[in-house]
Design an enzyme around this catalytic site. Sequence first.
Site, PDB file in Angstrom:
ATOM      1  N   ASP A 149      28.202  99.455  38.764  1.00 32.23           N
ATOM      2  CA  ASP A 149      29.034  98.518  38.017  1.00 32.23           C
ATOM      3  C   ASP A 149      28.420  97.138  38.139  1.00 32.23           C
ATOM      4  OD1 ASP A 149      30.751  97.011  40.333  1.00 32.23           O
ATOM      5  OD2 ASP A 149      30.568  99.138  40.825  1.00 32.23           O
TER       6      ASP A 149
ATOM      7  N   ASP B 272      40.591  96.626  36.675  1.00 29.58           N
ATOM      8  CA  ASP B 272      40.172  96.248  38.029  1.00 29.58           C
ATOM      9  C   ASP B 272      41.287  95.402  38.625  1.00 29.58           C
ATOM     10  OD1 ASP B 272      39.035  95.188  40.310  1.00 29.58           O
ATOM     11  OD2 ASP B 272      37.285  94.334  39.317  1.00 29.58           O
TER      12      ASP B 272
ATOM     13  N   GLU C 244      42.797  94.158  42.193  1.00 26.86           N
ATOM     14  CA  GLU C 244      42.440  94.046  43.608  1.00 26.86           C
ATOM     15  C   GLU C 244      42.784  92.656  44.126  1.00 26.86           C
ATOM     16  OE1 GLU C 244      38.115  93.364  44.299  1.00 26.86           O
ATOM     17  OE2 GLU C 244      37.867  94.073  42.219  1.00 26.86           O
TER      18      GLU C 244
END
Length: 278
Positions: free
Chosen positions: A77, A166, A168
């Site tokens: 990634d 994503d 986090e």
Amino acid sequence: MRVHRSGTTLAGAALAALALLPLGLSGTATAAQDPGARQAVPPRGSAYMGMGVIAHDGQGAKPGGPSTLAAQTEGVDVSSHNGNVAWSTLWNSGVKWAYVKATEGTYYKNTYFTQQYTGSYNVGMIRGTYHFATPDTTTGAAQADYFVNNGGGWSKDGRTLPGVLDIEWNPYGATCYGKTASGMVAWIQDFVNRYRYRTGRDPVIYTATSWWKQCTGNSAAFGSTNPLWIARYASEVGELPAGWPYQTIWQYTSSGPTVGDHNHFNGDLSRVQALANG
């Protein structure tokens, strides 16, 4: 004999001292005592997948090689912090798929997107895009729309993976973005619902177990619908968030060759293609 006016002289000295402080610091006693306090917060848009893992979860030994892991397919990634990526080098090393950061919040688009997204495709990789979530700035639906409108779409061409949320640690402030556990779950659901409406696909969710426990109360709401991409820099995947019996992708290191972030897809290349095809 020169007469010193102490008040004026001291004030001038103080102003001179302030002028010598580094840009971005206020010149207050607090900033002078801890000149790195403000500089520790990165600029908006610079976040990338896994940037908080080592600081919060630590880093252990890497997992064993392919011979010790049944049917794992290597992937990477990338985001703007990787710059122009040497895709042919990665392909020749055995990397067969990639995810590229497309967007963040509703205010940032990856400045290296074309080189990274098109470059990975041109060497033969199956690729997709991810969105770095900032639940404290706009709604989940608004960010899903921004993502889809700026590279996060999907097409059933066998080479395009579904988009990734994503979600986090917040690099810009409070870990859970100022949300309660129920508020965070609602925000994620808002994003997921809108992405599915726009693309017909359930997005992959990237997270770390410790963050998920802290910020969603270890919600099991997404385990039956959204593939899991787990972050853990260790020799084993370890505990997964509630609701997911297995991970689809495991980000196992941020210190790989050529590009730091390396991942194991939980299956052979045919399974990567299956995810791409829906």
